[in-house]
Design a protein around this motif. Structure first.
Motif, mmCIF file in Angstrom:
data_model
loop_
_atom_site.group_PDB
_atom_site.id
_atom_site.type_symbol
_atom_site.label_atom_id
_atom_site.label_comp_id
_atom_site.label_asym_id
_atom_site.label_seq_id
_atom_site.Cartn_x
_atom_site.Cartn_y
_atom_site.Cartn_z
ATOM 1 N N TRP A 18 -12.669 6.738 -21.056
ATOM 2 C CA TRP A 18 -11.277 6.870 -20.825
ATOM 3 C C TRP A 18 -10.909 6.940 -19.296
ATOM 4 C CZ3 TRP A 18 -10.600 11.065 -25.123
ATOM 5 C CH2 TRP A 18 -10.959 10.673 -26.249
ATOM 6 N N ALA A 19 -11.596 7.487 -18.386
ATOM 7 C CA ALA A 19 -11.066 7.592 -17.112
ATOM 8 C C ALA A 19 -11.291 6.396 -16.440
ATOM 9 C CB ALA A 19 -12.255 8.952 -16.316
ATOM 10 N N LYS A 23 -8.783 3.701 -14.591
ATOM 11 C CA LYS A 23 -8.940 3.285 -13.320
ATOM 12 C C LYS A 23 -8.814 1.677 -13.336
ATOM 13 C CE LYS A 23 -12.324 6.549 -11.664
ATOM 14 N NZ LYS A 23 -13.692 6.871 -11.138
ATOM 15 N N LEU A 24 -9.447 0.877 -14.205
ATOM 16 C CA LEU A 24 -9.038 -0.522 -14.379
ATOM 17 C C LEU A 24 -7.850 -0.800 -14.614
ATOM 18 C CD1 LEU A 24 -10.246 -3.517 -14.676
ATOM 19 C CD2 LEU A 24 -10.749 -3.064 -16.995
ATOM 20 N N ASP A 25 -7.109 -0.031 -15.552
ATOM 21 C CA ASP A 25 -5.518 -0.362 -15.757
ATOM 22 C C ASP A 25 -4.676 -0.185 -14.507
ATOM 23 O OD1 ASP A 25 -6.122 -0.846 -18.692
ATOM 24 O OD2 ASP A 25 -5.538 1.131 -19.218
ATOM 25 N N ILE A 28 -5.215 -3.393 -12.300
ATOM 26 C CA ILE A 28 -4.511 -4.407 -12.963
ATOM 27 C C ILE A 28 -2.951 -4.267 -12.518
ATOM 28 C CG2 ILE A 28 -3.720 -5.430 -15.247
ATOM 29 C CD1 ILE A 28 -6.650 -4.800 -16.247
ATOM 30 N N GLY A 29 -2.422 -2.808 -12.848
ATOM 31 C CA GLY A 29 -1.129 -2.926 -12.288
ATOM 32 C C GLY A 29 -0.824 -2.928 -11.014
ATOM 33 N N ARG A 30 -1.742 -2.755 -9.972
ATOM 34 C CA ARG A 30 -1.529 -2.955 -8.715
ATOM 35 C C ARG A 30 -1.414 -4.490 -8.495
ATOM 36 N NH1 ARG A 30 -4.633 1.498 -8.397
ATOM 37 N NH2 ARG A 30 -6.631 0.433 -7.915
ATOM 38 N N VAL A 89 -10.566 -0.002 -6.886
ATOM 39 C CA VAL A 89 -10.804 1.127 -7.994
ATOM 40 C C VAL A 89 -10.728 2.657 -7.478
ATOM 41 C CG1 VAL A 89 -12.090 2.015 -10.034
ATOM 42 C CG2 VAL A 89 -11.994 -0.329 -9.775
ATOM 43 N N GLU A 90 -11.519 2.828 -6.392
ATOM 44 C CA GLU A 90 -11.427 3.990 -5.682
ATOM 45 C C GLU A 90 -11.193 3.992 -4.228
ATOM 46 O OE1 GLU A 90 -15.025 6.174 -6.890
ATOM 47 O OE2 GLU A 90 -14.290 6.609 -8.871
ATOM 48 N N THR A 91 -11.929 3.215 -3.562
ATOM 49 C CA THR A 91 -11.670 3.137 -2.265
ATOM 50 C C THR A 91 -11.794 1.573 -1.990
ATOM 51 O OG1 THR A 91 -14.119 3.437 -1.580
ATOM 52 C CG2 THR A 91 -12.598 5.207 -1.702
#
Length: 131
Positions: A18-19, A23-25, A28-30, A89-91
């Motif tokens: 879920w976490a 991150k993927l969602d 996609i939103g960005r 996703v993270e950096t």
């Protein structure tokens, strides 16, 4: 009480998934909220996203694909998204690949349908899809 170990195991498996899905969602939103290049429109609403282990190693690979209709060349779109300030996703920033599909019969003569793909990765953590 007998269900507590089952619930605990379920959560141990699902919470990391879920976490990473969140991150993927977020990635996609960005991308979707970033301004489209000139003469470019959404060809299909919504992204195709996935999380998996691609290749070998112990990591998560995130992939998001978008279909756009554009009058720009693949090189022009690639240059536009190479300069885009879309966080990964993270950096860092995701890798962006652009390629064309067959010409759209519904679009104007000079338009073409392209696929823009974002790829990024993180450590595998406890997500079973990434091992």
């Amino acid at each position: 009480m007998a269900l507590l170990p089952v619930i605990g195991l379920f959560l141990l498996v699902k919470v990391p998934m879920w976490a990473n899905d969140a991150k993927l969602d977020s990635l996609i939103g960005r991308f979707e909220s970033y301004p489209l290049p000139p003469k470019t429109y959404w060809a299909d609403k919504g992204a195709e996203g996935s999380i998996a282990l691609r290749g070998n190693g112990n990591h998560c690979d995130y992939r998001a694909r978008f279909m756009l209709s554009t009058e720009l060349s693949v090189d022009e779109l690639t240059d536009y998204y190479d300069q885009a300030d879309i966080a990964g996703v993270e950096t860092g920033r995701p890798n962006v690949t652009v390629w064309t599909r067959q010409p759209s019969k519904r679009a104007a003569y000079s338009s073409r349908t392209v696929i823009v793909e974002l790829n990024d990765g993180t450590g595998a953590g406890l997500d079973l899809r990434c091992h």
